[in-house]
Scaffold this active site. Sequence first.
Site, PDB file in Angstrom:
ATOM      1  N   CYS A   2       0.840  -1.192   0.000  1.00 28.94           N
ATOM      2  CA  CYS A   2       0.000   0.000   0.000  1.00 28.94           C
ATOM      3  C   CYS A   2       0.876   1.243   0.000  1.00 28.94           C
ATOM      4  O   CYS A   2       2.054   1.193   0.323  1.00 28.94           O
ATOM      5  CB  CYS A   2      -0.910   0.003   1.223  1.00 28.94           C
ATOM      6  SG  CYS A   2      -1.928  -1.472   1.378  1.00 28.94           S
ATOM      7  N   ARG A  28       1.403   1.200  -6.032  1.00 27.72           N
ATOM      8  CA  ARG A  28       1.520   0.317  -4.870  1.00 27.72           C
ATOM      9  C   ARG A  28       0.199  -0.379  -4.545  1.00 27.72           C
ATOM     10  O   ARG A  28       0.165  -1.280  -3.702  1.00 27.72           O
ATOM     11  CB  ARG A  28       1.970   1.118  -3.645  1.00 27.72           C
ATOM     12  CG  ARG A  28       3.433   1.505  -3.686  1.00 27.72           C
ATOM     13  CD  ARG A  28       3.807   2.328  -2.474  1.00 27.72           C
ATOM     14  NE  ARG A  28       5.259   2.426  -2.357  1.00 27.72           N
ATOM     15  CZ  ARG A  28       6.011   1.615  -1.649  1.00 27.72           C
ATOM     16  NH1 ARG A  28       5.456   0.625  -0.992  1.00 27.72           N
ATOM     17  NH2 ARG A  28       7.311   1.773  -1.595  1.00 27.72           N
ATOM     18  N   TRP A  75      -3.657  -1.893  -1.474  1.00 26.28           N
ATOM     19  CA  TRP A  75      -3.656  -3.207  -2.093  1.00 26.28           C
ATOM     20  C   TRP A  75      -4.161  -4.161  -1.024  1.00 26.28           C
ATOM     21  O   TRP A  75      -3.517  -4.354   0.008  1.00 26.28           O
ATOM     22  CB  TRP A  75      -2.256  -3.587  -2.548  1.00 26.28           C
ATOM     23  CG  TRP A  75      -2.214  -4.860  -3.336  1.00 26.28           C
ATOM     24  CD1 TRP A  75      -2.452  -5.010  -4.664  1.00 26.28           C
ATOM     25  CD2 TRP A  75      -1.909  -6.170  -2.832  1.00 26.28           C
ATOM     26  NE1 TRP A  75      -2.314  -6.335  -5.030  1.00 26.28           N
ATOM     27  CE2 TRP A  75      -1.985  -7.075  -3.935  1.00 26.28           C
ATOM     28  CE3 TRP A  75      -1.584  -6.688  -1.585  1.00 26.28           C
ATOM     29  CZ2 TRP A  75      -1.746  -8.437  -3.802  1.00 26.28           C
ATOM     30  CZ3 TRP A  75      -1.343  -8.054  -1.444  1.00 26.28           C
ATOM     31  CH2 TRP A  75      -1.432  -8.901  -2.561  1.00 26.28           C
ATOM     32  N   ASN A 101       0.682   0.194   6.070  1.00 27.82           N
ATOM     33  CA  ASN A 101       1.202  -0.669   5.016  1.00 27.82           C
ATOM     34  C   ASN A 101       1.911  -1.819   5.688  1.00 27.82           C
ATOM     35  O   ASN A 101       2.845  -1.620   6.459  1.00 27.82           O
ATOM     36  CB  ASN A 101       2.175   0.096   4.117  1.00 27.82           C
ATOM     37  CG  ASN A 101       2.841  -0.822   3.097  1.00 27.82           C
ATOM     38  OD1 ASN A 101       2.265  -1.807   2.656  1.00 27.82           O
ATOM     39  ND2 ASN A 101       4.077  -0.506   2.726  1.00 27.82           N
ATOM     40  N   GLY A 102       1.475  -3.052   5.393  1.00 23.81           N
ATOM     41  CA  GLY A 102       2.082  -4.218   5.998  1.00 23.81           C
ATOM     42  C   GLY A 102       1.035  -5.262   6.321  1.00 23.81           C
ATOM     43  O   GLY A 102      -0.113  -5.180   5.895  1.00 23.81           O
ATOM     44  N   GLU A 471       9.971 -15.144 -18.747  1.00 26.16           N
ATOM     45  CA  GLU A 471       9.653 -13.730 -18.562  1.00 26.16           C
ATOM     46  C   GLU A 471       8.532 -13.302 -19.499  1.00 26.16           C
ATOM     47  O   GLU A 471       7.650 -12.522 -19.122  1.00 26.16           O
ATOM     48  CB  GLU A 471      10.904 -12.877 -18.771  1.00 26.16           C
ATOM     49  CG  GLU A 471      10.682 -11.377 -18.694  1.00 26.16           C
ATOM     50  CD  GLU A 471      10.159 -10.890 -17.347  1.00 26.16           C
ATOM     51  OE1 GLU A 471       9.690  -9.734 -17.301  1.00 26.16           O
ATOM     52  OE2 GLU A 471      10.184 -11.650 -16.352  1.00 26.16           O
ATOM     53  N   LYS A 475       4.849 -11.660 -18.402  1.00 28.85           N
ATOM     54  CA  LYS A 475       4.299 -10.404 -18.910  1.00 28.85           C
ATOM     55  C   LYS A 475       2.913 -10.619 -19.509  1.00 28.85           C
ATOM     56  O   LYS A 475       2.008  -9.817 -19.308  1.00 28.85           O
ATOM     57  CB  LYS A 475       5.228  -9.802 -19.976  1.00 28.85           C
ATOM     58  CG  LYS A 475       6.479  -9.196 -19.418  1.00 28.85           C
ATOM     59  CD  LYS A 475       6.168  -7.980 -18.566  1.00 28.85           C
ATOM     60  CE  LYS A 475       7.207  -7.782 -17.494  1.00 28.85           C
ATOM     61  NZ  LYS A 475       7.234  -8.743 -16.417  1.00 28.85           N
ATOM     62  N   GLU A 478       0.370 -11.204 -16.735  1.00 28.65           N
ATOM     63  CA  GLU A 478       0.230 -10.042 -15.860  1.00 28.65           C
ATOM     64  C   GLU A 478      -0.748  -9.013 -16.410  1.00 28.65           C
ATOM     65  O   GLU A 478      -1.572  -8.485 -15.671  1.00 28.65           O
ATOM     66  CB  GLU A 478       1.592  -9.345 -15.685  1.00 28.65           C
ATOM     67  CG  GLU A 478       2.466  -9.890 -14.593  1.00 28.65           C
ATOM     68  CD  GLU A 478       3.739  -9.091 -14.449  1.00 28.65           C
ATOM     69  OE1 GLU A 478       4.107  -8.786 -13.307  1.00 28.65           O
ATOM     70  OE2 GLU A 478       4.377  -8.772 -15.470  1.00 28.65           O
ATOM     71  N   HIS A 494       6.128 -33.961 -22.228  1.00 34.60           N
ATOM     72  CA  HIS A 494       6.077 -34.647 -20.941  1.00 34.60           C
ATOM     73  C   HIS A 494       4.899 -34.136 -20.106  1.00 34.60           C
ATOM     74  O   HIS A 494       5.020 -33.986 -18.888  1.00 34.60           O
ATOM     75  CB  HIS A 494       7.393 -34.475 -20.186  1.00 34.60           C
ATOM     76  CG  HIS A 494       8.547 -35.153 -20.853  1.00 34.60           C
ATOM     77  ND1 HIS A 494       8.739 -36.513 -20.823  1.00 34.60           N
ATOM     78  CD2 HIS A 494       9.555 -34.649 -21.608  1.00 34.60           C
ATOM     79  CE1 HIS A 494       9.815 -36.829 -21.514  1.00 34.60           C
ATOM     80  NE2 HIS A 494      10.337 -35.699 -22.003  1.00 34.60           N
ATOM     81  N   LYS A 589       3.008  -2.741  -7.655  1.00 34.37           N
ATOM     82  CA  LYS A 589       4.377  -2.633  -8.149  1.00 34.37           C
ATOM     83  C   LYS A 589       5.407  -3.064  -7.110  1.00 34.37           C
ATOM     84  O   LYS A 589       6.324  -3.818  -7.398  1.00 34.37           O
ATOM     85  CB  LYS A 589       4.643  -1.185  -8.581  1.00 34.37           C
ATOM     86  CG  LYS A 589       6.020  -0.953  -9.183  1.00 34.37           C
ATOM     87  CD  LYS A 589       6.142  -1.593 -10.542  1.00 34.37           C
ATOM     88  CE  LYS A 589       7.436  -1.263 -11.220  1.00 34.37           C
ATOM     89  NZ  LYS A 589       7.578  -2.011 -12.481  1.00 34.37           N
TER      90      LYS A 589
END
Length: 594
Positions: A2, A28, A75, A101-102, A471, A475, A478, A494, A589
């Site tokens: 947050c 955030r 968040w 925040n936490g 990667e 993306k 996301e 497999h 983020k």
Amino acid sequence: MCGIVGAVGKVKNYSKFVLDGLASLDYRGYDSAGVSFLNNNQEFACYKVVGTVDDLRKKIPNKVEASSAIGHTRWATHGQPTLNNAHPISSMHGLFNLVHNGVIENYRSLKKKLLEKGYTLKGETDTEIIANILEYIYLKNPHDVLIAIERLMKILKGSYALAILFKEEPNKLYFAKKDSPLIIAESEKASYLASDPLPLIKYSQKFIDVEDGEYGYLTKDVIRLLINGKEVEKKYTERNLQLLNKDLGGYSDYMLKEIEETPQVISRLLIKYFDGHNFTFDDYLLNELRNAEHITFLACGTSYHASLVGERYFRLLGKRSETFIASEWAYEPIFSNKNQVFILISQSGETADLIKCQKIINNRGMINIAITNTMASTLDREATFTLYLEAGLEVAVASTKAFSAQVTLLALLVSALFNNTSVIESLHSLNNVLLNIINRQEEIADLANEIYKYNLIFFIGRGSDYIAAKEASLKMKEITYIHSEAFPGGELKHGPIALVDNKTALLAFDSDAKTDLAIRNNAKEVETRRGHIYIISIKELAKEGDAFNVNFVSPNLSVIPMVYVSQYLAYYVAKNKKVNIDKPRNLAKSVTVE
């Protein structure tokens, strides 16, 4: 994860400070947002919304009379995004408003105690537990906010950055910090705090990074820092302010802007770490790496994928090298009897899982090198050595230029160990390859016009191309919300190939002559089962029918252009899907909670 802002004193326009500050922190979290103003009449004015800071802006007057204020963009961890769970949170008797925040790990047992003492709760958050425990301690004894905060911190288990308004003291802003970032700034007429420097740079050039266990208060001209009841000396830190630029610069989205800033970032790294004749890394750092028998990388997400590239670089030097996801290593730390050096990679420098690892490493007295984009971040301050990415502010939640910066920096670092300056020319050539991709992005956009229609996307590769595939898949999922997976080319048969049907797309990366035939055969296996294949190749290996090809680049750097193409691809697929590219759902983020 947050975002927190706060101010006390003679702030010209409290509404503007809080709203603009929260807007700069909305990467955030953007599930909900809120602000609380406190005036000299000891009256709170609290505004909250489920939604973004832009939604909050519509509810708050252009100017609010206040002596202090706190704000929050959330968040969600505990409790769904609702008005009752949105911050700021008020204590039951209305003495305190606070933002957090936490994550509080023992909130359930504390909640039970509050209910037993007759407290009623409106929401589901751990933050409401904090507010009411603080109020209970204050009212019980001895009616001193600082003592109440000190006692609160001994009770709470978990992580927190707290900004607290006390109704009876409108000219003070209280705070407390453990395992979540919190920064203080001062000016002539006011004092400020925030989760990071972005909301503060317009108001101050003097920053204090609050350390774990510290608490205190701000007034317009006093900053008081304590730990366990004892005064703490203020230590000021600097920020590379010219890189904290949150300007779209004519782009429609931050992600596109940041993709196209990558060549500039690579150029900055070349200037910083090579003076035209010699590498400029710290000699002691290089000697530690030369003497190391065991290199361990720790990271999360995109930084984890960059670490996999770094692992390959060190293995090519004949050193034992391995990579762990930080959230896993933190609970099962692995140390060797060899001379071991840890490399910790994080764009923000505030990744909670990585900081937990760093504490374990530091407790063992071992060398750790932080690679981060953020000067004076927790990871930076606690590292033996720090290497900066010079990437500038990355606003879009999906990391792009930071990945290329991390791989570039690792390539420079490994080359510096044995003064292999050939990497410099390779990186200049790489920039030319990236510029060519930028100029041809419409071809990738055309490819995206097909890709966005599929329900399932596989990415495959071999060697470093498999890292690129991982990667690329991250993306894609996301920001497009299309289910995507990455596999080594040989692993398709497999198990994963059972999922293939005519609604499946497969993208294969092909940059290595050794694996060219094998990866094309893997792709053919999918096509035979009605999947749709798209091959991204280097020109030297290109075949008729390939979806896109890139110019040759040094094999040790080929992961960057492969990933670069995939960043554009994910961006344009998201455009077709008409989703919020810079703020994908459920993400933030800076991951400052475990």
